[in-house]
Design a protein around this motif. Structure first.
Motif: not given
Length: 284
Positions: A229-230, A237
């Motif tokens: 996700l980062s 996101q």
């Protein structure tokens, strides 16, 4: 015997009070004993039987004290002896020409012996008549706490008329310690606690290994997902979290379209691309 007479075998009050009450009953003379014995033997007089039993309770206490070294409650030993006394009174024949105490001693000891053998160890140490005789005689002859040396074994075997092997085997049985199969938490008291055998058994109903493996996998998967996700931009996101990770407030494509002033189809494309990137990162 009636229920009233059978109750004489039990000791409801404290042992000291019972001993005092037992010694309070007077001993019978030869003539009195013969009179009561004949009334019971020929006429079934239960009151006579009661008098014979009460006058001999002190003898049961005296015999039971000789078995105090087995770690069993004195009250229980006396109770078992009383049962033997009642059996003896029921079978006593006044015409034989012996005192009741001489006849009853064998019945009293027999009941106490049976109780000791059944309760001194969970696993019986003596099952045959010869083993029982050896058990009680060995307890009487064993003066030291430790094991017999060979000379002592030979001496005891000769005295009791058994083999040295029999003495060694019975000594081993007597030295064995009982162990509970399953212990409670309160039974553990530190490093010196004996581990119960039940702890060595496999619990086939337990899925501990599977649960641990599952927890490890979930932790690993969660870490990789957060890392994936980062790598996404802030809008992607937010879309993934809103659509897949927020359990309580899931929103629709149109809600996200309104939020970012784009079409619902555009949001679907962004979601699809974000999921593809996440999959690639997690599979790497």
């Amino acid at each position: 015997m009636t229920k009233d007479m059978q109750s004489l075998a039990f000791i409801p009050q404290g042992i000291e009070a019972y001993v005092r009450s037992a010694h309070a009953y007077p001993m019978l003379t030869v003539e009195e004993e013969q009179e009561y014995a004949k009334r019971l033997h020929y006429h079934g007089d239960l009151n006579a039987a009661k008098q014979l039993i009460l006058s001999h309770l002190r003898f049961v206490i005296h015999i039971a004290r000789n078995y105090s070294g087995y770690g069993l409650p004195q009250a229980d030993l006396i109770q078992e002896g009383n049962i033997g006394l009642m059996k003896a009174v029921r079978r006593f024949n006044p015409e034989v020409g012996v005192r009741l105490v001489s006849f009853a001693v064998h019945w009293i000891k027999a009941e106490i012996h049976e109780y000791v053998l059944l309760n001194w160890r969970i696993v019986k140490v003596a099952t045959t008549k010869a083993q029982r005789k050896l058990f009680f005689n060995l307890r009487k002859n064993k003066k030291c706490i430790g094991w017999f040396n060979q000379n002592e074994v030979d001496m005891v075997a000769k005295e009791l008329g058994v083999t040295s092997k029999d003495v060694r085997e019975m000594e081993s049985r007597m030295a064995a310690q009982d162990m509970v199969f399953i212990m409670n938490e309160d039974d553990y008291n530190g490093e010196n606690t004996i581990i119960a055998p039940g702890l060595y058994l496999q619990d086939k109903s337990s899925d501990f290994a599977d649960s641990l493996e599952e927890d490890n996998w979930e932790t690993h998967a969660t870490d990789k997902l957060m890392h994936a996700l980062s790598t996404l931009d802030e809008r992607s996101q937010d879309i993934i979290r809103a659509r897949w990770l927020d359990e309580e407030n899931k929103i629709t494509l149109q809600d996200l379209a309104n939020k970012y002033c784009v079409s619902a189809e555009r949001v679907r494309q962004l979601e699809k691309n974000a999921m593809k990137k996440i999959r690639l990162v997690m599979e790497a």
